[in-house]
Write a protein that holds these residues in place. Structure first.
Motif, PDB file in Angstrom:
ATOM      1  N   THR A  13       0.226  -6.555 -23.846  1.00 21.73           N
ATOM      2  CA  THR A  13       1.025  -5.118 -23.982  1.00 21.73           C
ATOM      3  C   THR A  13       0.789  -4.302 -22.786  1.00 21.73           C
ATOM      4  O   THR A  13      -0.174  -4.888 -21.947  1.00 21.73           O
ATOM      5  N   ARG A  14       1.340  -3.412 -22.543  1.00 19.22           N
ATOM      6  CA  ARG A  14       1.520  -2.551 -21.436  1.00 19.22           C
ATOM      7  C   ARG A  14       0.028  -1.945 -21.402  1.00 19.22           C
ATOM      8  O   ARG A  14      -0.524  -1.795 -20.209  1.00 19.22           O
ATOM      9  N   ARG A  15      -0.265  -1.465 -22.235  1.00 15.22           N
ATOM     10  CA  ARG A  15      -1.708  -0.867 -22.563  1.00 15.22           C
ATOM     11  C   ARG A  15      -2.848  -1.658 -22.166  1.00 15.22           C
ATOM     12  O   ARG A  15      -3.557  -1.287 -21.068  1.00 15.22           O
TER      13      ARG A  15
END
Length: 96
Positions: A69-71
């Motif tokens: 995920t981007r996070r």
């Protein structure tokens, strides 16, 4: 660098994130493995294990780049900056 009175907590975190890595690796869950490896790197930094942290976070970045995920990926990149800063700090250089 050690974390003073919290070294017990850092050791427990290292152990727990290490176990999480084993589980996610066995399950083949690369995004979760990458996130756990990045968090393991943080615990390793607190314990003064800069090289081990570098290896853990490098593996995390390799897994999170294509599948994370981007996070989680942003967190791993932030950890990489911290690891590299620790690696080149006078304290780390003196202890190596």
């Amino acid at each position: 660098m050690n974390c003073g009175g919290n070294s017990g907590a850092a050791k427990r975190a290292r152990d727990e994130f290490g176990r999480a890595c084993e589980i996610y690796r066995a399950l083949g869950d690369e995004p979760q493995l990458g996130a756990a490896l990045s968090r393991l790197a943080f615990a390793l930094i607190l314990l003064g294990r800069v090289e081990a942290a570098m290896q853990s976070n490098a593996e995390a970045l390799g897994l999170l780049g294509p599948a994370g995920t981007r996070r989680s990926l942003a967190s791993a990149y932030a950890m990489q900056v911290g690891v590299e800063a620790r690696q080149s700090s006078p304290i780390a250089l003196r202890n190596s």
